[in-house]
Motif scaffolding. Structure first.
Motif, short mmCIF file in Angstrom:
data_model
loop_
_atom_site.label_atom_id
_atom_site.label_comp_id
_atom_site.label_asym_id
_atom_site.label_seq_id
_atom_site.Cartn_x
_atom_site.Cartn_y
_atom_site.Cartn_z
N ASP A 36 32.84 66.35 -19.39
CA ASP A 36 32.25 65.05 -19.76
C ASP A 36 30.92 66.09 -20.21
O ASP A 36 30.65 66.82 -20.02
N GLY A 37 30.09 64.87 -21.52
CA GLY A 37 28.33 65.49 -21.33
C GLY A 37 28.30 64.31 -22.98
O GLY A 37 28.81 63.58 -23.53
N VAL A 38 27.19 64.82 -23.46
CA VAL A 38 26.64 63.36 -24.39
C VAL A 38 27.16 64.41 -25.74
O VAL A 38 26.92 65.76 -25.59
N LEU A 39 26.84 63.64 -26.83
CA LEU A 39 27.26 64.70 -28.39
C LEU A 39 26.24 64.03 -28.39
O LEU A 39 24.85 63.78 -28.52
N ALA A 63 30.94 61.63 -23.73
CA ALA A 63 32.68 61.00 -22.88
C ALA A 63 31.98 60.89 -21.46
O ALA A 63 30.88 62.03 -20.91
N VAL A 64 32.37 60.58 -20.47
CA VAL A 64 32.49 59.83 -19.44
C VAL A 64 33.74 60.47 -18.63
O VAL A 64 35.06 59.35 -19.47
N GLN A 65 33.78 61.84 -17.86
CA GLN A 65 34.94 62.18 -16.94
C GLN A 65 35.13 61.12 -15.96
O GLN A 65 34.77 61.84 -15.20
N GLY A 66 36.71 61.00 -16.03
CA GLY A 66 36.84 59.68 -14.77
C GLY A 66 37.79 61.01 -13.61
O GLY A 66 37.53 62.08 -13.80
N LEU A 68 41.23 62.63 -12.07
CA LEU A 68 42.19 63.71 -13.34
C LEU A 68 43.23 62.72 -13.80
O LEU A 68 44.04 62.80 -15.22
N ALA A 69 44.03 61.32 -13.00
CA ALA A 69 44.78 60.61 -13.56
C ALA A 69 44.06 59.25 -14.53
O ALA A 69 44.74 58.83 -15.75
N GLN A 70 42.63 59.31 -14.60
CA GLN A 70 41.53 58.10 -15.73
C GLN A 70 41.78 58.18 -16.68
O GLN A 70 42.01 58.55 -17.91
N GLY A 71 41.54 60.33 -16.85
CA GLY A 71 41.11 60.82 -18.65
C GLY A 71 39.49 60.57 -18.64
O GLY A 71 38.92 59.93 -17.68
N ALA A 72 38.73 60.54 -19.46
CA ALA A 72 38.16 60.89 -20.67
C ALA A 72 37.62 59.14 -20.86
O ALA A 72 38.71 59.27 -22.08
N TYR A 73 36.10 58.99 -20.76
CA TYR A 73 36.58 57.52 -21.64
C TYR A 73 34.88 57.71 -22.54
O TYR A 73 33.92 58.65 -21.93
N PRO A 74 35.48 57.46 -24.03
CA PRO A 74 34.41 57.66 -24.74
C PRO A 74 33.28 56.30 -24.49
O PRO A 74 34.30 55.42 -25.21
N VAL A 75 31.82 56.70 -24.42
CA VAL A 75 31.21 55.91 -24.53
C VAL A 75 30.07 55.71 -25.97
O VAL A 75 29.82 57.12 -26.20
N ALA A 76 28.97 54.75 -25.48
CA ALA A 76 28.54 54.54 -26.89
C ALA A 76 27.62 53.63 -26.40
O ALA A 76 27.73 52.07 -26.17
N VAL A 77 26.21 53.93 -26.47
CA VAL A 77 24.55 53.12 -26.27
C VAL A 77 24.25 52.36 -27.74
O VAL A 77 23.51 53.56 -28.26
N THR A 78 24.68 51.58 -28.11
CA THR A 78 23.68 50.72 -29.44
C THR A 78 21.67 50.51 -29.46
O THR A 78 22.21 50.13 -31.04
#
Length: 330
Positions: A36-39, A63-66, A68-78
């Motif tokens: 996870d981390g910032v782009l 990208a925010v990692q949940g 193991l079962a969740q995976g990673a969520y792509p996130v945007a603050v617009t």
């Protein structure tokens, strides 16, 4: 909504959500876990003071990692988000964290399905620590809240209380930009990161260490055969490897006064990591006697097994210098 996540909401993800969220940022940290981390790009998710007890989080993507079962969520603050910091404790300082947090009722007990920028409050203490992150939360900034702080007494000094905790991520195979903290392991042999000081580093899985790239060993002393050392003056015999290139330097001669180098004798054996494939040969003009008047032409053989031997063509030399020796291992 100004904080958006792709592949979170069951039915209402828009095409715009999908275009804005960073779907390609999947640097692995395990078989099913992403870093996870910032782009990077501009100054993403920058925090600035917006009032005595308010902070504004700028636009950016992450990208925010949940679990193991969740995976990673792509996130945007617009659009910038304004957050409020609670008043300080009466006696002790506190450290709060500004985070991006994903709530997903399929995997947690929140009974919510949303993503938010929010403040997680720390515990007041004589020596406070930042709060522990819940699952599916990415720490971006820490805010030190001194005891007794409130809007009524002037609020927070935003030039002093913010600590940047943004770490960065990238797509698979990309170079991870420098962010907060370098104390993380690589996830596969050959992964690259930028340490922003000396340049690139490459993860060596066997050594479990980030090594400079191209690899730079720094100057290392050569182990000489018995009876040989650094005669008189000059640089101590040593080696350095930069990628596949090896450089030698220094002076080698007999430790016994008045002695000369014995023809054909092995005067050193190189470490296995810097031995040239197939061997190499070199020629020098070396001093014939202690007064260094006149020169003896010598030939050096460096075998593939790393043995350095001198073959004198005229008179035996008193010592040889390695400063001109450079070769590649391949």
């Amino acid at each position: 909504m100004t904080v958006r996540a792709a592949w979170l909401l069951p039915t209402t993800q828009t095409r715009e959500d999908t275009r804005l969220a960073p779907l390609g940022a999947l640097a692995p940290e395990g078989e099913l876990v992403s870093r996870d981390g910032v782009l990077a790009g501009g100054n993403p998710l920058i925090a600035t003071g917006a009032g005595p007890m308010q902070v504004q989080l700028g636009v950016g993507r992450a990208a925010v990692q949940g679990t193991l079962a969740q995976g990673a969520y792509p996130v945007a603050v617009t659009s910038p988000e304004t957050l409020t910091i609670a008043d300080g404790h009466a006696q002790f300082d506190r450290i709060d964290s500004i985070v991006l947090r994903v709530y997903d009722q399929l995997y947690d007990t929140s009974e919510q399905t949303r993503v938010a920028a929010e403040v997680i409050q720390g515990t007041p203490a004589p020596a406070p620590n930042p709060p522990t992150m819940p699952p599916a939360a990415l720490r971006l900034w820490d805010v030190t809240v001194p005891a007794g702080t409130s809007a009524g007494v002037g609020g927070l000094d935003w030039t002093r209380v913010l600590a940047d905790r943004r770490r960065y991520t990238t797509a698979h195979g990309g170079i991870i930009p420098r962010g907060w903290g370098l104390s993380f392991d690589g996830s596969y042999d050959g992964q690259y990161r930028d340490n922003s000081t000396t340049g690139l580093e490459r993860w060596n899985a066997a050594a479990r260490a980030w090594l400079p790239y191209p690899y730079d060993s720094g100057w290392q002393p050569l182990a000489l055969a018995p009876g040989y050392g650094n005669p008189g003056h000059g640089t101590v015999a040593s080696w350095r490897r930069l990628g596949s290139m090896v450089m030698l330097r220094g002076r080698i001669g007999p430790t016994k006064s008045g002695a000369t180098i014995v023809n054909g004798a092995t005067i050193l054996t190189l470490p296995a990591s810097i031995r040239p494939a197939g061997g190499r040969e070199f020629a020098w003009a070396a001093p014939r006697d202690v007064s260094s008047k006149g020169a003896a032409i010598t030939r050096a053989e460096l075998s593939g097994a790393g043995a350095l031997r001198i073959y004198e063509m005229f008179d035996p030399p008193m010592w040889i210098g390695l400063d001109s020796v450079t070769y590649c291992t391949d």
